[in-house]
Scaffold this motif. Structure first.
Motif, PDB file in Angstrom:
ATOM      1  N   ALA A  62      -7.363  75.250 -22.226  1.00 20.05           N
ATOM      2  CA  ALA A  62      -8.438  74.278 -22.423  1.00 20.05           C
ATOM      3  C   ALA A  62      -7.897  72.862 -22.606  1.00 20.05           C
ATOM      4  CB  ALA A  62      -9.286  74.681 -23.623  1.00 20.05           C
ATOM      5  N   GLY A  63      -6.801  72.733 -23.344  1.00 26.04           N
ATOM      6  CA  GLY A  63      -6.232  71.407 -23.557  1.00 26.04           C
ATOM      7  C   GLY A  63      -5.802  70.745 -22.264  1.00 26.04           C
ATOM      8  N   GLU A  64      -5.214  71.521 -21.350  1.00 25.84           N
ATOM      9  CA  GLU A  64      -4.778  70.970 -20.070  1.00 25.84           C
ATOM     10  C   GLU A  64      -5.964  70.567 -19.209  1.00 25.84           C
ATOM     11  OE1 GLU A  64      -1.899  73.190 -17.874  1.00 25.84           O
ATOM     12  OE2 GLU A  64      -0.763  73.753 -19.666  1.00 25.84           O
ATOM     13  N   VAL A  65      -7.003  71.386 -19.214  1.00 30.67           N
ATOM     14  CA  VAL A  65      -8.200  71.057 -18.431  1.00 30.67           C
ATOM     15  C   VAL A  65      -8.840  69.770 -18.957  1.00 30.67           C
ATOM     16  CG1 VAL A  65     -10.534  71.808 -17.816  1.00 30.67           C
ATOM     17  CG2 VAL A  65      -8.630  73.439 -17.757  1.00 30.67           C
ATOM     18  N   ASP A  66      -8.953  69.665 -20.273  1.00 31.38           N
ATOM     19  CA  ASP A  66      -9.522  68.469 -20.885  1.00 31.38           C
ATOM     20  C   ASP A  66      -8.709  67.230 -20.524  1.00 31.38           C
ATOM     21  OD1 ASP A  66     -11.071  66.851 -22.797  1.00 31.38           O
ATOM     22  OD2 ASP A  66      -9.290  66.988 -24.067  1.00 31.38           O
ATOM     23  N   CYS A  67      -7.382  67.318 -20.603  1.00 28.26           N
ATOM     24  CA  CYS A  67      -6.521  66.174 -20.272  1.00 28.26           C
ATOM     25  C   CYS A  67      -6.628  65.805 -18.798  1.00 28.26           C
ATOM     26  CB  CYS A  67      -5.069  66.484 -20.636  1.00 28.26           C
ATOM     27  SG  CYS A  67      -4.740  66.512 -22.415  1.00 28.26           S
ATOM     28  N   GLN A  68      -6.760  66.804 -17.926  1.00 30.13           N
ATOM     29  CA  GLN A  68      -6.936  66.519 -16.502  1.00 30.13           C
ATOM     30  C   GLN A  68      -8.224  65.742 -16.263  1.00 30.13           C
ATOM     31  OE1 GLN A  68      -7.690  69.957 -14.104  1.00 30.13           O
ATOM     32  NE2 GLN A  68      -7.668  68.831 -12.169  1.00 30.13           N
ATOM     33  N   GLU A  92     -14.300  67.600 -23.844  1.00 27.83           N
ATOM     34  CA  GLU A  92     -13.547  67.807 -25.077  1.00 27.83           C
ATOM     35  C   GLU A  92     -13.204  69.287 -25.192  1.00 27.83           C
ATOM     36  OE1 GLU A  92     -17.354  68.145 -28.126  1.00 27.83           O
ATOM     37  OE2 GLU A  92     -16.335  66.223 -27.875  1.00 27.83           O
ATOM     38  N   ALA A  93     -11.989  69.569 -25.606  1.00 23.62           N
ATOM     39  CA  ALA A  93     -11.597  70.959 -25.871  1.00 23.62           C
ATOM     40  C   ALA A  93     -12.368  71.410 -27.103  1.00 23.62           C
ATOM     41  CB  ALA A  93     -10.103  71.054 -26.094  1.00 23.62           C
ATOM     42  N   SER A  94     -13.158  72.488 -26.970  1.00 24.36           N
ATOM     43  CA  SER A  94     -14.112  72.811 -28.030  1.00 24.36           C
ATOM     44  C   SER A  94     -14.420  74.299 -28.057  1.00 24.36           C
ATOM     45  CB  SER A  94     -15.415  72.026 -27.814  1.00 24.36           C
ATOM     46  OG  SER A  94     -16.393  72.350 -28.755  1.00 24.36           O
ATOM     47  N   GLY A  95     -13.983  74.985 -29.095  1.00 24.84           N
ATOM     48  CA  GLY A  95     -14.402  76.355 -29.304  1.00 24.84           C
ATOM     49  C   GLY A  95     -13.586  77.377 -28.538  1.00 24.84           C
ATOM     50  N   ALA A  96     -14.094  78.614 -28.544  1.00 23.81           N
ATOM     51  CA  ALA A  96     -13.415  79.743 -27.926  1.00 23.81           C
ATOM     52  C   ALA A  96     -14.285  80.343 -26.836  1.00 23.81           C
ATOM     53  CB  ALA A  96     -13.100  80.804 -28.978  1.00 23.81           C
ATOM     54  N   SER A  97     -13.636  81.040 -25.928  1.00 27.54           N
ATOM     55  CA  SER A  97     -14.350  81.602 -24.784  1.00 27.54           C
ATOM     56  C   SER A  97     -14.997  82.945 -25.086  1.00 27.54           C
ATOM     57  CB  SER A  97     -13.380  81.764 -23.611  1.00 27.54           C
ATOM     58  OG  SER A  97     -12.425  82.787 -23.896  1.00 27.54           O
ATOM     59  N   GLY A  98     -14.613  83.590 -26.171  1.00 30.48           N
ATOM     60  CA  GLY A  98     -15.153  84.903 -26.479  1.00 30.48           C
ATOM     61  C   GLY A  98     -14.760  85.963 -25.472  1.00 30.48           C
ATOM     62  N   GLY A  99     -13.650  85.731 -24.779  1.00 25.44           N
ATOM     63  CA  GLY A  99     -13.173  86.699 -23.803  1.00 25.44           C
ATOM     64  C   GLY A  99     -13.807  86.571 -22.433  1.00 25.44           C
ATOM     65  N   ALA A 100     -14.651  85.562 -22.235  1.00 20.93           N
ATOM     66  CA  ALA A 100     -15.291  85.370 -20.928  1.00 20.93           C
ATOM     67  C   ALA A 100     -14.270  84.947 -19.886  1.00 20.93           C
ATOM     68  CB  ALA A 100     -16.390  84.325 -21.029  1.00 20.93           C
ATOM     69  N   ALA A 101     -14.551  85.261 -18.643  1.00 23.02           N
ATOM     70  CA  ALA A 101     -13.654  84.896 -17.551  1.00 23.02           C
ATOM     71  C   ALA A 101     -13.576  83.379 -17.409  1.00 23.02           C
ATOM     72  CB  ALA A 101     -14.148  85.508 -16.241  1.00 23.02           C
ATOM     73  N   PRO A 102     -12.406  82.837 -17.066  1.00 23.41           N
ATOM     74  CA  PRO A 102     -12.275  81.391 -16.878  1.00 23.41           C
ATOM     75  C   PRO A 102     -13.300  80.860 -15.865  1.00 23.41           C
ATOM     76  CG  PRO A 102     -10.118  82.406 -16.923  1.00 23.41           C
ATOM     77  CD  PRO A 102     -11.105  83.526 -16.902  1.00 23.41           C
ATOM     78  N   GLY A 103     -13.911  79.723 -16.218  1.00 23.63           N
ATOM     79  CA  GLY A 103     -14.932  79.127 -15.369  1.00 23.63           C
ATOM     80  C   GLY A 103     -16.337  79.544 -15.713  1.00 23.63           C
ATOM     81  N   THR A 104     -16.500  80.473 -16.663  1.00 27.55           N
ATOM     82  CA  THR A 104     -17.828  80.943 -17.055  1.00 27.55           C
ATOM     83  C   THR A 104     -18.493  79.924 -17.982  1.00 27.55           C
ATOM     84  OG1 THR A 104     -17.118  83.243 -16.908  1.00 27.55           O
ATOM     85  CG2 THR A 104     -19.128  82.789 -18.165  1.00 27.55           C
ATOM     86  N   VAL A 105     -19.738  79.554 -17.674  1.00 26.48           N
ATOM     87  CA  VAL A 105     -20.515  78.692 -18.557  1.00 26.48           C
ATOM     88  C   VAL A 105     -20.979  79.525 -19.743  1.00 26.48           C
ATOM     89  CG1 VAL A 105     -22.566  77.243 -18.758  1.00 26.48           C
ATOM     90  CG2 VAL A 105     -21.227  77.230 -16.641  1.00 26.48           C
ATOM     91  N   LEU A 106     -20.682  79.058 -20.958  1.00 27.73           N
ATOM     92  CA  LEU A 106     -20.888  79.865 -22.157  1.00 27.73           C
ATOM     93  C   LEU A 106     -22.194  79.573 -22.889  1.00 27.73           C
ATOM     94  CD1 LEU A 106     -17.235  79.657 -23.530  1.00 27.73           C
ATOM     95  CD2 LEU A 106     -18.279  81.545 -22.256  1.00 27.73           C
ATOM     96  N   ASP A 107     -22.772  78.392 -22.671  1.00 30.18           N
ATOM     97  CA  ASP A 107     -24.034  78.057 -23.320  1.00 30.18           C
ATOM     98  C   ASP A 107     -24.835  77.130 -22.418  1.00 30.18           C
ATOM     99  OD1 ASP A 107     -22.952  75.496 -23.593  1.00 30.18           O
ATOM    100  OD2 ASP A 107     -22.566  75.679 -25.732  1.00 30.18           O
TER     101      ASP A 107
END
Length: 318
Positions: free
Chosen positions: A221-227, A258-273
């Protein structure tokens, strides 16, 4: 300040305009301004001067726009200016040794990093993309290498979780404009000591390319946010979203996050809310806060989802 100096200024983008204006305000004689040639721009492909070119002409300064400085006639014309110094800020052309040697004092480069970190073309973007917590501006004497010369003075500024390439550009432009007249004066009167760059810690800020733009949600998440922040507002990181009931993906330009929270085990790229929190590859998540779709202006994520909801469990792709 030291005595009035006869200077050539060499620069092209907006960040360089601030330094040129500061040198004019300091009372130096600008013998000539060098900038990249006008290039086609806009839908009509009208030849458009660089920001430095436009500012210099508007203030009555002589402007030259050679495509290269390698030819003997260009080098002779530069030498004929009988300069005390040249000040270089993101000019975009290689300076041959004959150009470097022509001014009495040499050539001073205002570089947008703390050397030897981020030598090269895109130090502002690369510093954010790498997660650096600090950067700045160096006043550096130029030699034949790529940003390898000794440093005269530095000014530093933090990189925060809210910093984008756009906001950092503006801050570094301010720092460069403050630093350049002081470094030039102290260089000219001999009251400053050159410091060779350390051999350790060299990194290169390669030019931003199209390959830097697609978001890989499998990254932390940190790398994605920085990108996302490092490429905002231009050229912009992007991902693709396929609206429900449609087959053609829509390209979304991501401008703030912003890097924020956890994925809850969801696959990368999944919209969580319903507020564009997106799962990343390390079990973390990134919240998109500003984005843009084709043909529209930038908008906050809250405004975007009010008009174009993206349901939880939707998958975003690169």
């Amino acid at each position: 300040m030291t005595d009035r100096l006869r200077i050539a200024f060499m620069g092209s983008p907006q960040i360089a305009v601030h330094v040129l204006a500061a040198l004019v305000a300091a009372g130096h004689e600008i013998a000539c301004v060098y900038s990249q040639p006008p290039r086609p721009s806009g839908r009509g492909k009208k030849l458009t001067p660089t920001p430095v070119h436009a500012w210099a002409e508007a203030h009555g300064l002589d402007v030259r726009t050679p495509k290269s400085l390698k030819k003997a006639e260009e080098q002779d014309a530069f030498a004929a200016l009988s300069l005390d110094a040249a000040v270089v800020v993101a000019y975009g052309l290689i300076l041959p040794q004959a150009i470097l040697d022509a001014p009495r004092l040499g050539c001073l480069n205002m570089h947008a990093s703390i050397l030897p970190r981020w030598r090269g073309a895109a130090p502002i973007q690369r510093a954010i993309m790498a997660g650096d917590q600090e950067t700045g501006v160096d006043a550096m004497l130029m030699d034949a290498g790529l940003d390898t010369g000794p440093v005269l003075m530095s000014a530093r500024t933090p990189i925060t979780p809210a910093t984008t390439a756009g906001t950092l550009h503006d801050r570094l432009a301010e720092l460069a404009a403050e630093l350049a007249p002081v470094a030039l004066a102290r260089w000219a009167d001999g009251s400053i000591t050159q410091q060779a760059q350390p051999e350790a810690g060299v990194t290169y800020a390669h030019k931003i390319s199209a390959e830097d733009q697609p978001v890989d949600w499998t990254k932390p998440a940190g790398e994605v946010d920085c990108q996302i922040r490092g490429l905002s507002p231009f050229p912009g990181a992007f991902c693709h979203w396929t609206p429900e009931g449609e087959e053609t993906p829509v390209r979304l330009k991501l401008l703030m996050s912003e890097a924020s929270g956890a994925s809850g085990g969801a696959a990368p790229g999944t919209v969580l809310d319903d507020r564009l929190l997106v799962a990343c590859g390390d079990g973390g998540a990134v919240r998109i806060t500003v984005l843009q779709r084709p043909g529209k202006g930038p908008m906050s994520a809250s405004v975007f989802v009010n008009g174009t909801p993206i349901a939880p469990d939707t998958r975003l792709t690169s």
